[in-house]
Design a protein around this motif. Structure first.
Motif, PDB file in Angstrom:
ATOM      1  N   ALA A 364       0.827  -1.208   0.000  1.00  0.00           N
ATOM      2  CA  ALA A 364       0.000   0.000   0.000  1.00  0.00           C
ATOM      3  C   ALA A 364       0.862   1.260   0.000  1.00  0.00           C
ATOM      4  CB  ALA A 364      -0.933  -0.010   1.207  1.00  0.00           C
ATOM      5  N   VAL A 365       1.945   1.243   0.758  1.00  0.00           N
ATOM      6  CA  VAL A 365       2.845   2.403   0.776  1.00  0.00           C
ATOM      7  C   VAL A 365       3.515   2.593  -0.581  1.00  0.00           C
ATOM      8  CG1 VAL A 365       4.948   3.334   1.816  1.00  0.00           C
ATOM      9  CG2 VAL A 365       3.206   2.263   3.257  1.00  0.00           C
ATOM     10  N   VAL A 366       3.923   1.498  -1.207  1.00  0.00           N
ATOM     11  CA  VAL A 366       4.537   1.600  -2.540  1.00  0.00           C
ATOM     12  C   VAL A 366       3.555   2.184  -3.545  1.00  0.00           C
ATOM     13  CG1 VAL A 366       5.430   0.225  -4.477  1.00  0.00           C
ATOM     14  CG2 VAL A 366       6.216  -0.230  -2.152  1.00  0.00           C
ATOM     15  N   LEU A 367       2.302   1.739  -3.503  1.00  0.00           N
ATOM     16  CA  LEU A 367       1.295   2.262  -4.416  1.00  0.00           C
ATOM     17  C   LEU A 367       1.028   3.741  -4.145  1.00  0.00           C
ATOM     18  CD1 LEU A 367      -0.767   1.675  -6.655  1.00  0.00           C
ATOM     19  CD2 LEU A 367      -2.404   1.066  -4.864  1.00  0.00           C
ATOM     20  N   GLY A 368       0.915   4.113  -2.855  1.00  0.00           N
ATOM     21  CA  GLY A 368       0.675   5.514  -2.530  1.00  0.00           C
ATOM     22  C   GLY A 368       1.832   6.408  -2.895  1.00  0.00           C
ATOM     23  N   ARG A 369       3.047   5.949  -2.697  1.00  0.00           N
ATOM     24  CA  ARG A 369       4.213   6.756  -3.076  1.00  0.00           C
ATOM     25  C   ARG A 369       4.285   6.931  -4.587  1.00  0.00           C
ATOM     26  NH1 ARG A 369       8.691   8.976  -1.304  1.00  0.00           N
ATOM     27  NH2 ARG A 369      10.614   8.879  -2.563  1.00  0.00           N
ATOM     28  N   THR A 370       3.900   5.898  -5.331  1.00  0.00           N
ATOM     29  CA  THR A 370       3.873   6.034  -6.789  1.00  0.00           C
ATOM     30  C   THR A 370       2.878   7.100  -7.219  1.00  0.00           C
ATOM     31  OG1 THR A 370       4.458   3.696  -7.027  1.00  0.00           O
ATOM     32  CG2 THR A 370       3.517   4.785  -8.945  1.00  0.00           C
ATOM     33  N   ALA A 371       1.693   7.096  -6.611  1.00  0.00           N
ATOM     34  CA  ALA A 371       0.704   8.129  -6.941  1.00  0.00           C
ATOM     35  C   ALA A 371       1.164   9.508  -6.514  1.00  0.00           C
ATOM     36  CB  ALA A 371      -0.632   7.790  -6.276  1.00  0.00           C
ATOM     37  N   PHE A 372       1.860   9.595  -5.382  1.00  0.00           N
ATOM     38  CA  PHE A 372       2.328  10.896  -4.896  1.00  0.00           C
ATOM     39  C   PHE A 372       3.434  11.461  -5.793  1.00  0.00           C
ATOM     40  CE2 PHE A 372       5.471  13.140  -2.233  1.00  0.00           C
ATOM     41  CZ  PHE A 372       4.707  14.257  -1.898  1.00  0.00           C
ATOM     42  N   PRO A 448      -2.195  11.771   0.436  1.00  0.00           N
ATOM     43  CA  PRO A 448      -2.340  12.953   1.295  1.00  0.00           C
ATOM     44  C   PRO A 448      -1.431  12.932   2.519  1.00  0.00           C
ATOM     45  CG  PRO A 448      -4.481  12.153   0.609  1.00  0.00           C
ATOM     46  CD  PRO A 448      -3.494  11.120   0.206  1.00  0.00           C
ATOM     47  N   LEU A 449      -1.196  11.755   3.096  1.00  0.00           N
ATOM     48  CA  LEU A 449      -0.286  11.673   4.230  1.00  0.00           C
ATOM     49  C   LEU A 449       1.142  12.014   3.822  1.00  0.00           C
ATOM     50  CD1 LEU A 449      -1.588   8.404   5.956  1.00  0.00           C
ATOM     51  CD2 LEU A 449      -2.053  10.778   6.598  1.00  0.00           C
ATOM     52  N   LEU A 450       1.578  11.506   2.686  1.00  0.00           N
ATOM     53  CA  LEU A 450       2.916  11.845   2.211  1.00  0.00           C
ATOM     54  C   LEU A 450       3.026  13.322   1.865  1.00  0.00           C
ATOM     55  CD1 LEU A 450       3.655   8.744  -0.074  1.00  0.00           C
ATOM     56  CD2 LEU A 450       4.453   9.156   2.254  1.00  0.00           C
ATOM     57  N   ALA A 451       1.960  13.891   1.316  1.00  0.00           N
ATOM     58  CA  ALA A 451       1.986  15.314   1.005  1.00  0.00           C
ATOM     59  C   ALA A 451       2.069  16.156   2.275  1.00  0.00           C
ATOM     60  CB  ALA A 451       0.750  15.696   0.197  1.00  0.00           C
ATOM     61  N   ALA A 452       1.373  15.730   3.335  1.00  0.00           N
ATOM     62  CA  ALA A 452       1.449  16.464   4.598  1.00  0.00           C
ATOM     63  C   ALA A 452       2.834  16.371   5.223  1.00  0.00           C
ATOM     64  CB  ALA A 452       0.399  15.932   5.570  1.00  0.00           C
ATOM     65  N   LEU A 453       3.477  15.207   5.092  1.00  0.00           N
ATOM     66  CA  LEU A 453       4.823  15.068   5.636  1.00  0.00           C
ATOM     67  C   LEU A 453       5.871  15.797   4.797  1.00  0.00           C
ATOM     68  CD1 LEU A 453       4.757  11.269   6.579  1.00  0.00           C
ATOM     69  CD2 LEU A 453       4.499  13.231   8.120  1.00  0.00           C
ATOM     70  N   ASP A 454       5.605  15.931   3.508  1.00  0.00           N
ATOM     71  CA  ASP A 454       6.586  16.527   2.601  1.00  0.00           C
ATOM     72  C   ASP A 454       6.256  17.987   2.284  1.00  0.00           C
ATOM     73  OD1 ASP A 454       8.958  16.103   1.016  1.00  0.00           O
ATOM     74  OD2 ASP A 454       7.685  16.314  -0.754  1.00  0.00           O
TER      75      ASP A 454
END
Length: 511
Positions: A364-372, A448-454
Motif C-alpha cells: 500500500a505504501v509503494v502504491l501511494g508513493r507512486t501516486a504521490f 495525502p499523508l505523504l503530502a502532509a509530511l513533505d
C-alpha cells in the motif's frame, strides 16, 4: 532522248518502306489461360500480402532469447538425477529427463504437465496445472529486450516512427513466430520411459507375474501454450512497436491518457510489491524446508510471494482435496475436504502468518508513493486503484496449483475408475475484496499523508520564486518539459520570440 555521249542520270536511293504493322501481342495469360496479365499479388487479402511481403527478421531475432530461456530452464531441471529412481528403478537417461523437463518448462506458458503410468493392472495419469512464474517473467523480459533492440535499430535505420497499423502488423508477425517456436518445443518435448528394476522394478525376473512392462510417460498440453504464447507475444510486441502511436493517442484524449498513466504506474507498483513478497517467500522456504525443496521453489518465487501477499491482505487461503470413484457400489466418495487459512482466524494457521500483513502494508505504501510522485489527481488515483486491484487479483488467481489424477484399473478389478483432485489457491471473491480495499488505502489515503509530511515551509515574503536561491527557501521551481509531437520533432525554442503564451499542446509543466 540523250545521245550516246550524254551522262547517265544519278541513281535514286531505294525507297524507304514503313515498318510492317504487326498485330498486338496477346497478353501473357494466367495459369488457367484467363487472358489477363498475371500478378502474383492479385487476389491476396491485404493481411496475407502484408505478412508475406514484410520483413520477418525483427520478429525472428526477438523470439530467439525467450526460446533460449525455456531451453535453459529445461536443461537446469534435467541435469540432476532424481534419488527417487535410484532406489527401486534405474535412473532415466539424460535424454529422457530433458524431454520431460522441456514439457514441464512449457508450463510457464500455461501448458498443463501430464504424467502417466501404465501396467497390466491399469493406467493412471496425473495433470499438474502450476505456473512457474519465475520462468514466465524471464521469458517476458527476454522478449521485451529483443523487441526493444529491434524497434530501436529500425528507428535508427529509417528515422521513422511506426503507425498503429505498422505496429499491429509487427505484433502479428511476432505472435506467429513465437507461437511457432512454442509449437516446435511442444512437439519435441515429452518422453516415454520403460524403467529397468534392480530390486523392485516391474521388469525384474522375480517381479509379480502378469504385470508386463511398466511405462512412464510425460507430455505437455502444447496447444494451450501456443495460444497463450501468441497472445502474450502479440500484446507485448504491439506495446513496444506502437509506443509512439499509443503516446499520440493518449495525448489527444484525456481519458485515454489517464488510463495509460494509471496502467504504467500500477505496473511499476505491482512489480515492486510482488518482488518484495517473492523475496519474503524465498526466505520462508529456505528457513523451513530442505535444500531440494528450496531449489525447486526458485521457479515459483512469484507464486509464493503472491500467496503470502494475499493472506496478509485478508484473502482466504484454501488447500482442498477430493476423491471420487466410479463403478464401485460398496465404496463411498469422499466429499470435498478443504482446509482454509485466514488472517482473521488465528487458530487455523498460528501466529506466524500474522507477519504477512507487513507485505500488504508495504504494498500500500509503494502504491501511494507512486501516486504521490506522479502528482495524480483524485480521478487518476481512482483509476490507479482500479487497475492495481484488477491486475493483482488476476496474478493471484493464476498463482495457485491444481493437481488432478485419474486411474483406470484393468480387467482384474473390472475396469473401475478412480479420481482425485488437490488444489492450493486463494478464494477468488476474498482476494478481490481484499485487493480493492488495500488499493483504495494505498492510492487514496497514502498520498495525502505523504503530502502532509513533505509539505515545504512558506517562502519569505521578499523572495521572488524565480530568483536564485528560491529553491533552497522551499519553493519548487516549475520547469517546462518538451512533449514530443506525432512526427517525433520538437519545437526549436521553449518560449515564443514575440513573448506570446506557450501552446499547451506542445509544452507541459511538471515540478
Amino acid at each position: 532522248m540523250a545521245g550516246p555521249g550524254a551522262p547517265l542520270p544519278p541513281e535514286l536511293p531505294p525507297p524507304v518502306l514503313p515498318p510492317p504493322v504487326l498485330p498486338p501481342a496477346p497478353p501473357v495469360g494466367g495459369p488457367w489461360g484467363a487472358g489477363r496479365p498475371y500478378d502474383p499479388a492479385a487476389g491476396r487479402p491485404a493481411a496475407l500480402a502484408g505478412l508475406i511481403g514484410a520483413d520477418w527478421r525483427p520478429a525472428l531475432r526477438a523470439v530467439v532469447a525467450p526460446t533460449a530461456v525455456l531451453l535453459l530452464a529445461a536443461l537446469i531441471a534435467a541435469v540432476p538425477e532424481s534419488d527417487y529412481y535410484s532406489a527401486p528403478f534405474d535412473s532415466p537417461p539424460f535424454g529422457k529427463r530433458l524431454g520431460s523437463s522441456l514439457a514441464m518448462a512449457l508450463g510457464a506458458l500455461g501448458a498443463p504437465y501430464r504424467l502417466s503410468l501404465g501396467t497390466e493392472w491399469g493406467e493412471s495419469s496425473s495433470v499438474f496445472r502450476a505456473l512457474p512464474m519465475t520462468v514466465t517473467v524471464l521469458w517476458l523480459l527476454a522478449l521485451w529486450l529483443g523487441l526493444r533492440v529491434g524497434a530501436r535499430s529500425r528507428q535508427q535505420r529509417t528515422g521513422e516512427q511506426q503507425t498503429r497499423r505498422q505496429a499491429a502488423a509487427e505484433a502479428v508477425r511476432t505472435a506467429v513466430v513465437a507461437a511457432a517456436a512454442t509449437l516446435l518445443l511442444g512437439l519435441v518435448g515429452g518422453t516415454r520411459w520403460h524403467p529397468g528394476g534392480r530390486g523392485l522394478g516391474m521388469d525384474s525376473a522375480d517381479a509379480l507375474q502378469g504385470l508386463g512392462r511398466t511405462t512412464y510417460g510425460a507430455s505437455a498440453g502444447w496447444w494451450e501454450a501456443v495460444a497463450w504464447t501468441a497472445l502474450l507475444a502479440g500484446l507485448l510486441a504491439f506495446a513496444v512497436h506502437g509506443t509512439d502511436a499509443l503516446r499520440w493517442a493518449a495525448w489527444r484524449n484525456r481519458a485515454v491518457r489517464g488510463w495509460a498513466v494509471a496502467g504504467l504506474a500500477a505496473g511499476r507498483a505491482l512489480a515492486v510489491s510482488v518482488a518484495l513478497a517473492a523475496v519474503a517467500g524465498f526466505v520462508l522456504v529456505a528457513v523451513r524446508a530442505d535444500g531440494d525443496l528450496t531449489g525447486a521453489a526458485v521457479a515459483f518465487l512469484p507464486n509464493l510471494g503472491l500467496l503470502l501477499l494475499g493472506v496478509g491482505s485478508g484473502a482466504v487461503f484454501r488447500a482442498g482435496s477430493s476423491v471420487a470413484s466410479d463403478g464401485v457400489p460398496d465404496w463411498r466418495t469422499r466429499p470435498y475436504d478443504a482446509n482454509e487459512y485466514s488472517f482473521f482466524d488465528p487458530g487455523t494457521a498460528g501466529a506466524d502468518w500474522r507477519w504477512s500483513v507487513l507485505l500488504a502494508l508495504v504494498s500500500a505504501v509503494v502504491l501511494g508513493r507512486t501516486a504521490f510522485r506522479r502528482r495524480l489527481d483524485p480521478a487518476d488515483r481512482l483509476r490507479l486503484a482500479a487497475v492495481y486491484a484488477v491486475g493483482l487479483s488476476l496474478l493471484m488467481l493464476v498463482a495457485g496449483t491444481l493437481v488432478s489424477t485419474e486411474s483406470v484399473v484393468g480387467p482384474l478389478l473390472r475396469s473401475r475408475d478412480f479420481g482425485s483432485e488437490d488444489s492450493l489457491s486463494l478464494v477468488p471473491w476474498t482476494l478481490l475484496v481484499a485487493n480493492a480495499v488495500w488499493a483504495a488505502v494505498g492510492a487514496l489515503a497514502v498520498p495525502p499523508l505523504l503530502a502532509a509530511l513533505d509539505r515545504p515551509s512558506a517562502p519569505p515574503a521578499d523572495r521572488d520564486p524565480g530568483e536564485p536561491g528560491a529553491e533552497s527557501a522551499g519553493v519548487t521551481p516549475m520547469v517546462l518539459e518538451v512533449v514530443d509531437s506525432e512526427d517525433g520533432r520538437r519545437p526549436a525554442a521553449p518560449v515564443p520570440e514575440d513573448g506570446g503564451p506557450v501552446d499547451p499542446s506542445v509544452w507541459s509543466r511538471r515540478p
